[in-house]
Design a protein around this motif. Structure first.
Motif, PDB file in Angstrom:
ATOM      1  N   HIS A 182       0.831  -1.206   0.000  1.00  0.00           N
ATOM      2  CA  HIS A 182       0.000   0.000   0.000  1.00  0.00           C
ATOM      3  C   HIS A 182       0.862   1.251   0.000  1.00  0.00           C
ATOM      4  O   HIS A 182       1.882   1.307   0.680  1.00  0.00           O
TER       5      HIS A 182
ATOM      6  N   ASP B 165       6.200   1.429   7.141  1.00  0.00           N
ATOM      7  CA  ASP B 165       4.831   0.972   6.834  1.00  0.00           C
ATOM      8  C   ASP B 165       4.260   1.817   5.712  1.00  0.00           C
ATOM      9  O   ASP B 165       3.583   2.783   5.973  1.00  0.00           O
ATOM     10  N   MET B 166       4.450   1.438   4.403  1.00  0.00           N
ATOM     11  CA  MET B 166       5.377   0.439   3.988  1.00  0.00           C
ATOM     12  C   MET B 166       6.076   0.807   2.684  1.00  0.00           C
ATOM     13  O   MET B 166       6.300  -0.018   1.828  1.00  0.00           O
TER      14      MET B 166
ATOM     15  N   GLU C 235      -5.277   1.260   2.481  1.00  0.00           N
ATOM     16  CA  GLU C 235      -5.096   0.157   3.427  1.00  0.00           C
ATOM     17  C   GLU C 235      -5.225   0.677   4.840  1.00  0.00           C
ATOM     18  O   GLU C 235      -5.802   0.044   5.710  1.00  0.00           O
ATOM     19  N   GLU C 236      -4.674   1.864   5.087  1.00  0.00           N
ATOM     20  CA  GLU C 236      -4.646   2.411   6.448  1.00  0.00           C
ATOM     21  C   GLU C 236      -6.005   2.989   6.867  1.00  0.00           C
ATOM     22  O   GLU C 236      -6.258   3.158   8.047  1.00  0.00           O
TER      23      GLU C 236
ATOM     24  N   GLU D 130       4.008  -5.928   4.619  1.00  0.00           N
ATOM     25  CA  GLU D 130       3.721  -5.254   5.901  1.00  0.00           C
ATOM     26  C   GLU D 130       4.875  -5.462   6.879  1.00  0.00           C
ATOM     27  O   GLU D 130       5.550  -6.495   6.856  1.00  0.00           O
ATOM     28  N   PRO D 131       5.097  -4.476   7.763  1.00  0.00           N
ATOM     29  CA  PRO D 131       6.210  -4.582   8.723  1.00  0.00           C
ATOM     30  C   PRO D 131       5.940  -5.642   9.793  1.00  0.00           C
ATOM     31  O   PRO D 131       5.215  -5.394  10.743  1.00  0.00           O
TER      32      PRO D 131
HETATM   33 ZN   LIG Z   1       0.841  -1.152   6.478  1.00  0.00          ZN
END
Ligand SMILES: [Zn+2]
Length: 380
Positions: free
Chosen positions: A69, A102-103, A137-138, A166-167
């Motif tokens: 994302h 992120d990210m 996404e967030e 993703e982290p």
């Molecule tokens: Zn993320």
């Protein structure tokens, strides 16, 4: 080639792409991918930008997809930041900026990993590499991967493996990867009792008392799905209790309770629903309820992708990663509808969504090498 990770990273960090605004991040990435020989489809859905990029031949091998994302969370109070969150800044071997872990960092890492792989092996590649990016996404994730996946399935698109950037790392890069996620189920409960004078308790029905027993039973319940890592177990959290505002000597007639269930793949939604109803009936509580399933759980065990990722991390770290399903939901819940094997592997998550988010330069380079090795394992 390593400097090109940082070049791409700096371009992306400079853009304040606060969810769901992409603000040109995907344009920069598309340009890079077109130069590498990818073909690209854009899926603009309302305020959200999404792209699907592909290279290779799906007929002569597997499809490996990278999912990411381009949106970020807001910077929060600027006075807590050492540097401007949207001016990429290098300080003591670290790159600071909103979205670094992120990210946008892992996006830069996998794009340059693919670039190196194609440079070395383009003619020997079996199968296809695809990239799916969203700018939602967030936020509420309404117009992102969820809708694009529907369109891709309609177009008969298939992917075999999906790596989500993703982290996931906790103390050092690659120490933790995700092979699934728990599901998330929301419940709003509207309880109805009998109000009255607080001194004449037998004439009323005190919902706050009754509900406290109900909640106590619910949060103490053993769901019998114990994992080694307790963060993977089913967990119930009550996040709001609200009664109508009465005067001091009154018992209230209504009570509202909000509950969230994070549940493992061993527990069904119906089991949770029927258990809650049973408990409410046991305490003779009258209720209306509203359920919302925001994510189904998924898990990936013993797959070729999982084994390839674990082997690669052992190669670099001399240590096996912790394979976990803990944490919140991710876009994995949507891409899973295409039925790929899914693994999440990315940078450290210790500064995400916080002021002074950063990534170590050495981690960016190492992650890119890890991704490259995984591509080699799967597509050669
Ligand atoms: Zn993320």
């Amino acid at each position: 080639m390593c400097s090109s990770i940082i070049k791409l990273f700096n371009k992306l960090i400079s853009i304040p792409s606060i969810s769901p605004n992409d603000m040109g991040c995907q344009k920069i990435i598309s340009k890079e991918l077109l130069n590498m020989g990818f073909s690209i489809k854009n899926f603009d859905i309302k305020d959200t930008k999404n792209i699907w990029a592909e290279i290779g031949n799906k007929k002569n091998g597997k499809t490996l997809n990278f999912l990411g994302h381009t949106d970020v969370v807001p910077s929060g109070n600027l006075s807590n930041w050492k540097f401007d969150p949207f001016v990429p800044t290098i300080y003591e071997g670290k790159l600071y900026g909103r979205g670094s872990s992120d990210m946008k960092g892992s996006i830069s890492s996998f794009i340059i990993a693919i670039k190196r792989f194609l440079h070395n092996f383009k003619n020997n590649m079996k199968g296809r590499i695809t990239i799916l990016l969203t700018s939602d996404e967030e936020g509420n994730a309404k117009n992102g991967i969820k809708k694009v996946v529907k369109k891709l399935i309609k177009n008969k698109e298939k992917i075999d493996y999906c790596i989500i950037g993703e982290p996931t790392s906790e103390k050092f890069l690659g120490d933790t990867i995700k092979n699934g996620r728990r599901g998330s189920l929301h419940l709003k409960l509207f309880l109805k009792g009998k109000g009255g004078h607080i001194a004449y308790k037998d004439y009323s029905e005190n919902l706050i008392h009754k509900a406290s027993f109900f909640i106590n039973d619910l949060i103490k319940l053993d769901w019998h799905d114990k994992f080694n890592n307790k963060d993977e177990n089913t967990n119930v959290q009550v996040s709001k209790i609200f009664s109508e505002d009465t005067v001091e000597n009154m018992i209230s007639e209504n009570l509202f309770i909000r509950i969230n269930f994070r549940f493992s793949y061993k527990i069904s939604v119906n089991y949770i629903k029927s258990y809650v109803k049973k408990l409410l009936n046991y305490y003779k509580i009258k209720y209306n309820m509203k359920w919302k399933l925001s994510a189904k759980p998924f898990v990936n065990k013993n797959s070729r992708l999982l084994n390839s990722v674990v082997e690669t991390i052992v190669f670099f770290n001399k240590k096996k990663p912790n394979v976990s399903m803990s944490g919140g939901t991710s876009d994995g819940r949507f891409i899973k509808k295409m039925k790929p094997e899914i693994i999440e592997l990315g940078l450290l998550n210790n500064t995400i969504h916080k002021p002074n988010e950063f990534v170590k330069i050495s981690d960016l380079k190492k992650l890119s090498k890890i991704y490259e090795k995984i591509i080699e394992k799967l597509l050669l």
